[in-house]
Design an enzyme around this catalytic site. Structure first.
Site, short mmCIF file in Angstrom:
data_model
loop_
_atom_site.label_atom_id
_atom_site.label_comp_id
_atom_site.label_asym_id
_atom_site.label_seq_id
_atom_site.Cartn_x
_atom_site.Cartn_y
_atom_site.Cartn_z
N CYS A 1 0.84 -1.06 0.01
CA CYS A 1 0.12 0.23 -0.05
C CYS A 1 0.93 1.42 0.00
O CYS A 1 1.51 1.64 -0.92
CB CYS A 1 -1.04 -0.06 1.19
N HIS B 1 -3.72 -4.75 -0.29
CA HIS B 1 -3.40 -5.36 1.03
C HIS B 1 -3.20 -7.03 1.00
O HIS B 1 -4.45 -7.27 1.38
CB HIS B 1 -4.05 -4.69 2.09
N GLU C 1 -2.29 -8.84 3.29
CA GLU C 1 -2.65 -9.28 4.71
C GLU C 1 -4.01 -9.27 5.05
O GLU C 1 -4.64 -9.81 5.90
CB GLU C 1 -1.84 -8.51 5.76
#
Length: 202
Positions: A81, A182, A184
């Site tokens: 990001c 993202h 994650e």
């Protein structure tokens, strides 16, 4: 320690470490230069302003360490990001400022009047004839960003995303991999991408 997750006051570090824990990847959240030098991999997450991110890195001399470890020592690097945007030559949020200049290009605001800003939510990515991202072609990932990275050299673009216009979703060049989305926060697809990053640069 396998991976140094760089802490520079721009958030998002704990969720990245949590994802690495699921994969069994040893990591440390750190802003210590010796830890970063000792790590096999460098991960730069982050959310927020380009200018603030770079100011925080410079104030801790982390900008210099990142450039040395990634460009000179060719250590595997993952930007996420804001961490992807900061590797640009310059950024414009909220004013023009110098980036890490790992990948030539400029970060500018999304200007399409037909789409909402920020680009928020799940969207599929399209591989740019890139062997790494071919595995994730048309897979969904989670995005949240108001600025996008105009990469100067198309060959360094790993994947794009369609949000009214086509934007850079990911970069891969030599030892550098970076994602605007993202991983994650992208469930199974994101975990697979993180796992593949470590396998690619094992």
């Amino acid at each position: 320690m396998t991976a140094a997750i760089i802490e520079y006051g721009m958030g998002n570090v704990a969720s990245v470490q949590k994802a690495l824990n699921v994969l069994g990847i040893d990591s440390q959240i750190t802003g210590n230069t010796n830890d970063i030098k000792a790590a096999k991999y460098i991960i730069l997450p982050g959310v927020g302003s380009f200018a603030q991110g770079m100011e925080n890195l410079r104030n801790s001399s982390l900008d210099r360490i990142i450039r040395e470890e990634v460009l000179l020592k060719q250590k595997p690097f993952l930007g996420i990001c804001l961490g992807m945007q900061l590797i640009a030559t310059t950024g414009t949020e909220p004013h023009e400022s110098h980036g890490l200049n790992l990948i030539e290009g400029k970060v500018i605001k999304i200007q399409d009047p037909n789409t909402r800003v920020p680009h928020l939510g799940w969207n599929s990515i399209t591989s740019s004839a890139n062997l790494f991202f071919d595995n994730f072609n048309q897979k969904d990932f989670y995005f949240i960003h108001s600025y996008h990275f105009q990469v100067s050299n198309y060959n360094k673009i790993g994947a794009t995303v369609d949000y009214g216009n086509k934007y850079v979703a990911a970069i891969q060049y030599e030892n550098i991999l970076a994602t605007q989305f993202h991983p994650e926060k992208s469930q199974e697809n994101g975990l697979n991408l993180l796992d593949n990053f470590f396998k690619l640069y094992a």
